[in-house]
Write an enzyme that holds these catalytic residues in place. Structure first.
Site, PDB file in Angstrom:
ATOM      1  CE1 TYR A  53      -3.326  -2.895   0.304  1.00  0.00           C
ATOM      2  CE2 TYR A  53      -3.673  -2.327   2.415  1.00  0.00           C
ATOM      3  CZ  TYR A  53      -3.949  -2.821   1.628  1.00  0.00           C
ATOM      4  OH  TYR A  53      -5.126  -4.042   1.669  1.00  0.00           O
ATOM      5  CB  SER A 216     -14.510  -4.591  -1.111  1.00  0.00           C
ATOM      6  OG  SER A 216     -15.301  -3.826  -2.009  1.00  0.00           O
ATOM      7  N   PRO A 217     -16.662  -4.142   2.044  1.00  0.00           N
ATOM      8  CG  PRO A 217     -16.933  -2.750   4.105  1.00  0.00           C
ATOM      9  CD  PRO A 217     -15.732  -3.186   3.370  1.00  0.00           C
ATOM     10  N   GLY A 220     -17.095  -1.230  -3.247  1.00  0.00           N
ATOM     11  CA  GLY A 220     -16.723   0.137  -4.171  1.00  0.00           C
ATOM     12  C   GLY A 220     -17.629   0.980  -4.275  1.00  0.00           C
ATOM     13  N   GLY A 221     -18.673   1.025  -3.157  1.00  0.00           N
ATOM     14  CA  GLY A 221     -19.462   2.098  -2.952  1.00  0.00           C
ATOM     15  C   GLY A 221     -20.871   1.776  -3.621  1.00  0.00           C
ATOM     16  CG  LEU A 223     -23.432  -3.063  -1.568  1.00  0.00           C
ATOM     17  CD1 LEU A 223     -22.883  -4.109  -0.784  1.00  0.00           C
ATOM     18  CD2 LEU A 223     -25.011  -3.404  -1.630  1.00  0.00           C
ATOM     19  N   GLY A 224     -23.327   1.752  -0.803  1.00  0.00           N
ATOM     20  CA  GLY A 224     -23.222   3.075   0.076  1.00  0.00           C
ATOM     21  C   GLY A 224     -24.307   4.177  -0.438  1.00  0.00           C
TER      22      GLY A 224
END
Length: 328
Positions: A53, A216-217, A220-221, A223-224
């Site tokens: 990272y 990645s809950p 990538g967004g 589910l946001g």
């Protein structure tokens, strides 16, 4: 903050894990420091990073930021369960394709571990994770190197990431033969949209006492609250993200409608759903700002009843355990 044991170990970790992948890429060092301070203030003691990272700062940059934060003192290191990873090739004299700078050979484990310790400004890592499976290195070599690192006091526990169920079982069998603890955790992509691990990874993890740390809950967004943001003009999708959104648009709309009915933000529902899964130890949240960290913390206070969980399963069908999922 709630805490739980990491797999079958005696190590207590927060139900949310702070992911640092955005440190040095989307968040500056001062902003990263503020996020880590706020995480500690909220009771999050579990931080995850990796030697690759770094984003704009290059591989190793994120570990350097975390190490600089530890160096400020205030028992920051002592209060943190620190997890990092190795596997991908690291630069050597400006090249990252030089032999033995990646994967899980005993040589690379030794080199990568010492380099991570230097960047993190610490003398031990709580959870040292294999970022991917290495099909070329025998498990006896891998475990011998890890046993040495444990004996030297450089690591305490071993974990994996992106392993298949049979990889977990094989790793544990080789560890048992050596009288070694083996893996205590597995990081896998797992969320309402991507539930493949339910086939074999989750059953293998539970059978072997391995805690699951989903990455990645929010997929990538997606589910946001992406559709609501799209309508308000605050978010636009393109490329693969747009293709995925278009493929799941109807389901995501049902999901956002359900979240509105619950009076909750979609992202909170996605995280809360993971926290209700018995195999899950702590989803990884990777905030770029303090506001995003605060948003992730809300999920800890959201309880989903059986009816809501069933409705989510109807919107985003999951898997039975293999082989029942596809055979009698």
């Amino acid at each position: 903050m709630e805490y739980t044991h990491l797999g079958r170990s005696g190590l207590s970790v927060s139900r949310l894990c702070l992911g640092t992948m955005n440190f040095g890429m989307e968040a500056t060092e001062p902003d990263s420091f503020a996020i880590m301070d706020a995480a500690h203030d909220a009771g999050i003691n579990f931080f995850d990073t990796a030697n690759r990272y770094g984003g704009k700062t290059g591989p190793g940059g994120t570990e350097t930021i975390v190490g600089n934060w530890f160096a400020q003192g205030g028992a920051r290191r002592e209060k943190t369960v620190l997890a990092t990873k190795l596997y991908g090739g690291m630069p050597l004299n400006g090249r990252d394709d030089w032999p033995n700078t990646g994967k899980l050979s005993a040589l690379n484990i030794r080199r990568a571990l010492d380099a991570s310790l230097t960047r993190l400004q610490t003398d031990y890592i709580d959870l040292y994770q294999f970022h991917h499976v290495d099909r070329d290195t025998p498990w006896d070599e891998i475990w011998q190197a890890m046993e040495t690192a444990v004996a030297q006091g450089k690591i305490l526990y071993a974990g994996s990431s992106n392993f298949a169920g049979w990889h977990l079982a094989t790793a544990q069998e080789h560890a048992r033969r050596r009288g070694f603890t083996g893996l205590v955790s597995e990081q896998s992509i797992y969320n309402l949209l991507v539930r493949d691990v339910e086939l074999e990874v989750l059953p293998a993890a539970q059978a072997n006492g391995i805690g699951v740390i989903p990455w990645s809950p929010l997929q990538g967004g997606l589910l946001g609250g992406v559709l609501g943001k799209e309508r308000s003009g605050s978010r636009r999708t393109s490329g693969r993200a747009k293709e995925s959104l278009d493929a799941h648009r109807d389901a995501i709309q049902q999901y956002e409608d359900l979240a509105a009915e619950l009076g909750a933000e979609p992202g909170d529902v996605a995280l809360a759903w993971l926290l209700h899964q018995p195999a899950v130890t702590a989803p990884i949240i990777g905030p770029r700002t303090g506001e995003q960290l605060a948003a992730g913390l809300r999920a800890l206070d959201l309880t989903l009843d059986d009816d809501t969980l069933a409705r989510l399963d109807a919107i985003f069908p999951g898997h039975k355990t293999a082989p029942e999922d596809y055979a009698w």
